[in-house]
Design an enzyme around this catalytic site. Structure first.
Site: not given
Ligand code: B4P
Length: 191
Positions: A89, A128
């Protein structure tokens, strides 16, 4: 060994698509978000430090997540490849990952970048948040802060890999099946 980075802003579908991709290609799924949430659930010192930052929509320090990925790579010597979800990231994380993979005599095969509009991201994360219980999903200010962090620190990671011709932009709006098909098409081409 074939290694993939699934890249994109928060809510772009990385977690959703990763679940399907690891099943299809038999890769080991490494999600730094999932590892951090499991540290929080176990109330480890690392988890407590991470929770404070994640609840505000900020990134966890590079050395913490790099250490987590380094251990995960060491603990999976038999993996036929890794799917990195939500990592790297920052540019420092990308450089560290390249070094760790080099030690294992492998590299990133492809970076798939999901493209989704900001309004759609906010809507998905709020939806979500209604059921996930994730504190970073049910507050619009925190969601906007996460998207700002992405623009400030994370989008440069794609530029880093573009220098090596490894990045493909994939439209991330549409049905989950349609997006999965586009991702598989690119992976099959590069594998
Ligand atoms: P993450 O767990 O990586 O979370 P995210 O970016 O919110 O999730 P993601 O992108 O995977 O969600 P998805 O689209 O699948 O990070 C959380 C936190 O952890 C960060 O903010 C940070 O603080 C920390 N962190 C993690 N990694 C780090 C790193 N490397 N360095 C520093 N800090 C770090 O899902 C989203 C929603 O969309 C779901 O409800 C899903 O059902 C929906 N969705 C998905 N596809 C869809 C579609 N085609 N149409 C409609 N809805 C859809």
């Amino acid at each position: 060994m074939f290694n993939i980075i699934l890249f994109g802003p928060p809510g772009s579908g990385k977690g959703t698509q990763s679940e399907r991709l690891v099943l299809k290609y038999g890769l080991k799924h490494l999600s730094t978000g999932d590892i951090l949430r499991s540290e929080i659930a176990s109330q480890t010192p690392l988890g407590l430090e991470a929770k404070n930052l994640m609840d505000k929509g900020q990134l966890v320090p590079d050395e913490v997540v790099i250490g987590m990925i380094s251990s995960a790579l060491e603990n999976n010597p038999q993996a036929k490849g890794f799917l990195f979800d939500g990592f790297p990231r920052t540019e420092a994380q990308a450089e560290a990952l390249d070094k760790l993979l080099k030690l294992k005599q492998t590299e990133i095969g492809v970076v798939l970048a999901l493209i989704v509009s900001e309004e759609e991201l906010v809507q998905r994360l709020l939806n979500r948040g209604l059921t996930s219980g994730r504190p970073d999903d049910n507050n619009v200010e925190v969601i906007r802060a996460r998207i700002t962090e992405y623009h400030k620190k994370t989008s440069v990671v794609a530029d880093y890999y573009r220098k090596f011709n490894k990045v493909f932009d994939i439209p991330g709006e549409g049905t989950v099946d349609e997006i999965f098909e586009s991702l598989c098409e690119k992976i099959d081409e590069r594998m």
